[in-house]
Design an enzyme around this catalytic site. Structure first.
Site, PDB file in Angstrom:
ATOM      1  N   GLY A   1      -0.249  -8.572  -4.470  1.00  0.00           N
ATOM      2  CA  GLY A   1      -1.032  -7.687  -5.254  1.00  0.00           C
ATOM      3  C   GLY A   1      -1.643  -6.901  -4.279  1.00  0.00           C
ATOM      4  O   GLY A   1      -1.981  -7.347  -3.192  1.00  0.00           O
TER       5      GLY A   1
ATOM      6  N   GLN B   1      -7.596  -0.605  -1.280  1.00  0.00           N
ATOM      7  CA  GLN B   1      -7.161  -1.447  -0.115  1.00  0.00           C
ATOM      8  C   GLN B   1      -6.450  -0.666   1.049  1.00  0.00           C
ATOM      9  O   GLN B   1      -6.174  -1.074   2.107  1.00  0.00           O
ATOM     10  CB  GLN B   1      -6.461  -2.718  -0.376  1.00  0.00           C
ATOM     11  CG  GLN B   1      -7.285  -3.778  -1.093  1.00  0.00           C
ATOM     12  CD  GLN B   1      -6.312  -5.170  -1.370  1.00  0.00           C
ATOM     13  OE1 GLN B   1      -5.795  -4.994  -2.265  1.00  0.00           O
ATOM     14  NE2 GLN B   1      -6.632  -5.960  -0.437  1.00  0.00           N
TER      15      GLN B   1
ATOM     16  N   CYS C   1      -6.990 -12.821   0.092  1.00  0.00           N
ATOM     17  CA  CYS C   1      -7.309 -11.552   0.019  1.00  0.00           C
ATOM     18  C   CYS C   1      -6.560 -10.667   1.210  1.00  0.00           C
ATOM     19  O   CYS C   1      -7.016 -11.219   2.260  1.00  0.00           O
ATOM     20  CB  CYS C   1      -8.356 -11.060  -0.467  1.00  0.00           C
ATOM     21  SG  CYS C   1      -8.509  -9.038  -0.633  1.00  0.00           S
ATOM     22  N   LEU C   2      -5.645  -9.587   1.192  1.00  0.00           N
ATOM     23  CA  LEU C   2      -5.169  -8.878   2.246  1.00  0.00           C
ATOM     24  C   LEU C   2      -6.261  -8.216   3.144  1.00  0.00           C
ATOM     25  O   LEU C   2      -5.977  -8.061   4.147  1.00  0.00           O
ATOM     26  CB  LEU C   2      -3.954  -8.007   1.811  1.00  0.00           C
ATOM     27  CG  LEU C   2      -2.975  -8.790   1.447  1.00  0.00           C
ATOM     28  CD1 LEU C   2      -1.608  -7.718   0.950  1.00  0.00           C
ATOM     29  CD2 LEU C   2      -1.922  -9.775   2.074  1.00  0.00           C
TER      30      LEU C   2
ATOM     31  N   HIS D   1      -7.880 -10.237  -9.976  1.00  0.00           N
ATOM     32  CA  HIS D   1      -8.329  -9.903  -8.749  1.00  0.00           C
ATOM     33  C   HIS D   1      -8.193  -8.492  -8.380  1.00  0.00           C
ATOM     34  O   HIS D   1      -9.029  -7.984  -7.584  1.00  0.00           O
ATOM     35  CB  HIS D   1      -7.250 -10.654  -7.853  1.00  0.00           C
ATOM     36  CG  HIS D   1      -7.481 -10.865  -6.368  1.00  0.00           C
ATOM     37  ND1 HIS D   1      -8.227 -11.801  -5.551  1.00  0.00           N
ATOM     38  CD2 HIS D   1      -7.422  -9.570  -5.491  1.00  0.00           C
ATOM     39  CE1 HIS D   1      -8.097 -11.386  -3.977  1.00  0.00           C
ATOM     40  NE2 HIS D   1      -7.709  -9.894  -4.158  1.00  0.00           N
ATOM     41  N   GLU D   2      -7.076  -7.834  -8.655  1.00  0.00           N
ATOM     42  CA  GLU D   2      -6.925  -6.563  -8.323  1.00  0.00           C
ATOM     43  C   GLU D   2      -7.888  -5.341  -9.194  1.00  0.00           C
ATOM     44  O   GLU D   2      -8.379  -4.560  -8.684  1.00  0.00           O
ATOM     45  CB  GLU D   2      -5.346  -6.074  -8.594  1.00  0.00           C
ATOM     46  CG  GLU D   2      -4.371  -6.708  -7.882  1.00  0.00           C
ATOM     47  CD  GLU D   2      -4.826  -6.973  -6.270  1.00  0.00           C
ATOM     48  OE1 GLU D   2      -5.283  -6.127  -5.822  1.00  0.00           O
ATOM     49  OE2 GLU D   2      -4.402  -7.962  -5.710  1.00  0.00           O
TER      50      GLU D   2
ATOM     51  N   HIS E   1     -11.057  -5.250  -7.378  1.00  0.00           N
ATOM     52  CA  HIS E   1     -10.815  -4.509  -6.156  1.00  0.00           C
ATOM     53  C   HIS E   1     -11.231  -2.971  -6.884  1.00  0.00           C
ATOM     54  O   HIS E   1     -12.017  -2.435  -6.089  1.00  0.00           O
ATOM     55  CB  HIS E   1      -9.416  -4.445  -5.679  1.00  0.00           C
ATOM     56  CG  HIS E   1      -9.283  -5.645  -4.710  1.00  0.00           C
ATOM     57  ND1 HIS E   1      -9.912  -5.390  -3.257  1.00  0.00           N
ATOM     58  CD2 HIS E   1      -8.318  -6.565  -4.294  1.00  0.00           C
ATOM     59  CE1 HIS E   1      -9.419  -6.442  -2.675  1.00  0.00           C
ATOM     60  NE2 HIS E   1      -8.502  -7.006  -3.288  1.00  0.00           N
TER      61      HIS E   1
HETATM   62 NI    NI Z   1      -7.487  -8.779  -2.562  1.00  0.00          NI
END
Ligand code: NI
Length: 193
Positions: free
Chosen positions: A44, A49, A91-92, A133-134, A137
């Site tokens: 995701g 991000q 998380c990226l 999670h997204e 964000h």
């Molecule tokens: Ni993340």
């Protein structure tokens, strides 16, 4: 060109604004978001991000370009959430860091697709976790804020990310807060006004 940003970049703490319109440039940026997500082996990716202050995210629970389902959620809102479940997350924007996060087991999400159709989804399991999670964000919340063991190891890891960010900024590779805010405003004027 979009680039993945890492903690503690300020746009990660920016509460994204709902989209008022979609155009070809935005469609192109969403394609790029999928590319970036696959390159970094994610499932995701939220718009902030990649430094876009817009309320949208992409996901593919398979994490593979040619399998699973590519999902785009515009203006997502979690309307109902039930049950709780703990699992490890990463998380990226905080590569290499993992931690146990308590989430709701099932969520009902309202959003719009790329072609303007309303989506009402009831999901549970891995996709429900990705959506939470997204959406976090997009609200400026990171999984570390919800992590169970916020002990010394986390503090050390975060200090590492903070030192890296400070260095990049010193080298001029990341703009000042003022310039970043101006850049965000350009996107907001274009897509949210
Ligand atoms: Ni993340």
């Amino acid at each position: 060109m979009l680039q993945l940003i890492q903690y503690p970049h300020p746009t990660l703490r920016f509460a994204s604004k709902p989209l008022a319109r979609v155009d070809d440039q935005l469609r192109g940026m969403i394609d790029l978001m999928f590319q970036i997500m696959y390159e970094h082996r994610g499932v995701g990716l939220a718009a902030n991000q990649v430094n876009l202050p817009l309320r949208l995210f992409v996901a593919n629970p398979s994490g593979e370009k040619d399998s699973g389902q590519e999902l785009v959620f515009l203006n997502p809102v979690i309307q109902k959430a039930t049950g709780t479940i703990e699992a490890e997350e990463g998380c990226l924007s905080l590569p290499g860091l993992n931690g146990v996060v308590k989430r709701n087991k099932a969520v009902q999400v309202n959003a719009y697709s790329m072609d303007g159709k309303e989506i009402n989804l009831k999901v549970e399991g891995f996709l429900a976790r990705i959506i939470q999670h997204e959406v976090d964000h997009l609200d400026g919340v990171l999984f570390i804020d919800r992590m169970f063991d916020q002990g010394e190891i986390l503090a050390e890891d975060l200090a590492g990310f903070e030192a890296r960010f400070a260095k990049l900024r010193q080298e001029g590779q990341i703009s000042t807060d003022e310039i970043l805010a101006e850049q965000r405003q350009v996107w907001l004027d274009k897509y949210c006004g």
